[in-house]
Write an enzyme that holds these catalytic residues in place. Structure first.
Site, PDB file in Angstrom:
ATOM      1  N   GLY A  71       0.811  -1.210   0.000  1.00 55.55           N
ATOM      2  CA  GLY A  71       0.000   0.000   0.000  1.00 55.55           C
ATOM      3  C   GLY A  71       0.849   1.267   0.000  1.00 55.55           C
ATOM      4  N   GLY A 118       0.406  -5.662   1.109  1.00 50.37           N
ATOM      5  CA  GLY A 118      -0.742  -5.734   0.210  1.00 50.37           C
ATOM      6  C   GLY A 118      -0.369  -6.069  -1.215  1.00 50.37           C
ATOM      7  N   GLU A 141       4.206  -5.256   8.461  1.00 51.89           N
ATOM      8  CA  GLU A 141       3.296  -4.232   8.985  1.00 51.89           C
ATOM      9  C   GLU A 141       3.451  -3.949  10.483  1.00 51.89           C
ATOM     10  OE1 GLU A 141       1.518  -5.964   5.267  1.00 51.89           O
ATOM     11  OE2 GLU A 141       2.374  -6.793   7.115  1.00 51.89           O
ATOM     12  N   ASP A 149      -2.565  -7.531   6.845  1.00 54.01           N
ATOM     13  CA  ASP A 149      -3.888  -7.353   6.239  1.00 54.01           C
ATOM     14  C   ASP A 149      -3.956  -7.911   4.820  1.00 54.01           C
ATOM     15  OD1 ASP A 149      -2.327  -5.345   5.008  1.00 54.01           O
ATOM     16  OD2 ASP A 149      -4.027  -3.981   4.825  1.00 54.01           O
TER      17      ASP A 149
END
Length: 385
Positions: A71, A118, A141, A149
């Site tokens: 991300g 991601g 993360e 995630d």
């Protein structure tokens, strides 16, 4: 019909040849990070192609030296100035992750470089994921106060033993061979052969799984792990990362570090101790819950966690972590709370509580509604509209 060259500034470029579609993540200078525009484009194309009888095979790769670094953290960081400004892209991304995992047509990811966070959600769930000696995977993360995630609380929780907890908590990196060995990629192809493989796949007029597999196998090699691979440390990892709490995991890991041959543990522990205490606790619980959850359950849970983290419900750590990592680049985050003992487990629990139905992530329940549940029909869109 190739569109490459016509859309040099486009973040996603599509090339077409017969029934084959090639998606190119096209922000090489930014390591092909996933921006809101990229999420929109991918969702639009995937829905179109799944419904199109003429499309049989879908390929995806990254331009430059990365597949996708995940991300766009700067979007999140600057988004804190306006409440819920990033909620839409988060909703769309997790909704998209469900469709990637359950896609009806054959997809192949060609991953020659960085594939993290991601970004790896565009690699691991594919029917075929091809990696090379240049592939680097990680889910880092927790190190900057976020959580594992984009479906990885589901993926990691289903890895052998307690490898998932290890990868999620430490952000440890895996290479292409290691990814194939644990089933997070399907084939290892030397980078020098990747262009030829791509050309061969582009020339196929078939999405038949066996045809695609045999084509890839013409270029792939058997995997032999390096002697010092982290996957050869599985017994130590299982022993330590099966402990009940993050604190107990670190204590057990420290005890193992003192034993002969376990020198590899010391830098990993240093990384753990630099990570956000809040992030570590959230991640461990999320992975553990994932063992008993469906993919849909995991994505809904991850959505709740992300919304709460973006809203600084119990801690501003994610923004501080991104500041230290990518904004000021001082690598000296000031976590709040600063230690594991100071992190209130009741507050952690509050992050996992379900939202009211209309503001949960809407995962399609039936085939008829397969492409339903979009952001536009969610409770968030009506509030913001």
């Amino acid at each position: 019909m190739s569109q490459e060259g016509q859309n040099i500034d486009e973040p996603v470029v599509i090339e077409e040849k017969g029934s084959v579609k090639l998606t190119v993540l096209n922000r090489p200078r930014q390591l092909n990070v996933i921006s809101p525009e990229v999420v929109l484009k991918l969702a639009e194309y995937l829905e179109l192609w799944e419904k199109d009888d003429q499309t049989k095979l879908i390929l995806i790769k990254g331009a430059g030296r990365a597949f996708s670094a995940g991300g766009d953290l700067k979007v999140f960081y600057h988004g804190q100035e306006s409440k819920d400004s990033c909620l839409e892209v988060v909703y769309r991304m997790y909704w998209l992750c469900y469709h990637i995992h359950t896609y009806k047509k054959t997809q192949v990811s060609l991953v020659n470089g960085i594939s993290m966070g991601g970004g790896a959600s565009l690699m691991v769930p594919m029917k075929f994921s091809v990696v090379t000696e240049k592939t680097v995977f990680a889910t880092p993360e927790a190190s900057f106060g976020f959580h594992t995630d984009c479906g990885f609380s589901y993926i990691h929780s289903h890895l052998p033993g307690h490898l998932g907890e290890f990868l999620a908590l430490t952000g440890a990196r895996l290479n292409g061979k290691e990814l194939v060995a644990i089933g997070m990629a399907t084939h290892f192809v030397p980078s020098g052969k990747l262009m030829d493989l791509e050309a061969q796949l582009m020339s196929l007029d078939s999405g038949d799984v066996d045809v695609v597999r045999s084509t890839i196998e013409e270029f792939s090699e058997k995997v032999n792990l390096d002697k010092d691979s982290i996957l050869n440390k599985q017994s130590v990892i299982n022993e330590c990362f099966s402990k009940e709490s993050v604190k107990q995991i670190i204590q057990a890991f420290e005890a193992e570090a003192s034993k002969e041959g376990n020198e590899w543990i010391t830098p990993v522990i240093k990384g753990l101790k630099r990570s956000s205490p809040t992030g570590l606790k959230i991640v461990l619980r999320s992975i553990r819950e994932g063992r008993k959850q469906t993919l849909s359950d995991c994505l809904k849970k991850e959505f709740r966690l992300t919304v709460n983290i973006l809203r600084k419900t119990i801690s501003p750590d994610m923004y501080e972590g991104i500041r230290a990592l990518t904004i000021d680049k001082d690598n000296s985050p000031k976590w709040n709370p600063a230690t594991l003992d100071e992190v209130d487990d009741k507050k952690i629990n509050s992050l996992f509580k379900p939202f009211e139905d209309d503001i949960e992530l809407q995962i399609p329940e039936t085939e008829e509604n397969r492409w339903g549940g979009k952001y536009e029909t969610s409770g968030y869109a009506s509030v913001r509209g």
